[in-house]
Motif scaffolding. Structure first.
Motif, PDB file in Angstrom:
ATOM      1  N   ALA A 164      36.727  44.170  49.327  1.00 55.98           N
ATOM      2  CA  ALA A 164      37.730  45.208  49.057  1.00 55.98           C
ATOM      3  C   ALA A 164      37.305  46.101  47.887  1.00 55.98           C
ATOM      4  O   ALA A 164      38.115  46.867  47.374  1.00 55.98           O
ATOM      5  N   ASP A 165      36.039  45.998  47.493  1.00 56.85           N
ATOM      6  CA  ASP A 165      35.491  46.780  46.380  1.00 56.85           C
ATOM      7  C   ASP A 165      36.263  46.597  45.077  1.00 56.85           C
ATOM      8  O   ASP A 165      36.367  47.506  44.260  1.00 56.85           O
ATOM      9  N   MET A 166      36.807  45.412  44.887  1.00 52.25           N
ATOM     10  CA  MET A 166      37.470  45.096  43.628  1.00 52.25           C
ATOM     11  C   MET A 166      36.430  44.567  42.652  1.00 52.25           C
ATOM     12  O   MET A 166      35.446  43.948  43.067  1.00 52.25           O
ATOM     13  N   GLU A 184      36.738  35.477  45.550  1.00 51.64           N
ATOM     14  CA  GLU A 184      35.799  36.430  44.952  1.00 51.64           C
ATOM     15  C   GLU A 184      35.070  37.213  46.039  1.00 51.64           C
ATOM     16  O   GLU A 184      34.850  38.422  45.913  1.00 51.64           O
ATOM     17  N   TYR A 185      34.714  36.539  47.108  1.00 50.04           N
ATOM     18  CA  TYR A 185      34.054  37.195  48.239  1.00 50.04           C
ATOM     19  C   TYR A 185      34.971  38.256  48.853  1.00 50.04           C
ATOM     20  O   TYR A 185      34.556  39.391  49.094  1.00 50.04           O
TER      21      TYR A 185
END
Length: 164
Positions: free
Chosen positions: A113-115, A107-108
């Motif tokens: 990656a701006d996901m 998640e980090y």
């Protein structure tokens, strides 16, 4: 609620951890009791903890179901108990493991990656072990340290880990 004759139904929230001796004794109008804490302690030594006229609603496998079976009371299942995400336990399986740390780390990385986030609100709360409002590699590290300490039979609290 002992002797509360006008009470017809009640929902006992998840935050209630025990129901004592004859808690609803002589509640003659009570027809429905919903117990949301599947592990709520119920006084099993006293059949009159709940009136025999009341249908007990609770989760499958809960203490509410056990009480109903013990005293031949009508029971309506609310289904399986909800999965609770406690600190560090992202998948709600009751075990803090390397899998939880890996999920936090993923998640980090996704965030870098701006996901968009894949975590639910509950998972975010469980993942943010240092309670700084951010999911980071540090949270993953704390979860992994917690897991390793548990494996080594050296239990440690979150406070102890985070203060080191």
């Amino acid at each position: 609620f002992y002797g509360c004759t006008s009470l017809t139904s009640i929902t006992i929230p998840d935050s209630v951890t025990s129901i004592g001796f004859s808690a609803f004794y002589d509640c003659t109008s009570l027809t429905s009791i919903t117990i949301l804490n599947p592990e709520c302690g119920i006084d099993f030594y006293e059949e009159d903890t709940f009136p025999s006229t009341a249908t007990i609603h609770g989760y499958t496998g809960s203490t509410a179901e056990k009480f109903a079976k013990e005293y031949d009371r009508e029971f309506v299942s609310l289904g399986e108990p909800p999965v609770k995400n406690t600190l560090g336990d992202l998948n709600g399986d009751g075990i803090i493991s390397a899998d939880d740390a890996q999920a936090v780390l993923q998640e980090y990385v996704n965030g870098l990656a701006d996901m968009p986030t894949t975590f639910t609100k509950e998972q975010f709360t469980a993942a943010d072990v240092n309670k700084d409002g951010v999911i980071s590699s540090e949270d993953a590290q704390y979860i992994l340290q917690y897991y390793v300490n548990t494996l080594a039979n050296n239990p440690v609290t979150w406070e102890e880990l985070i203060q080191k």
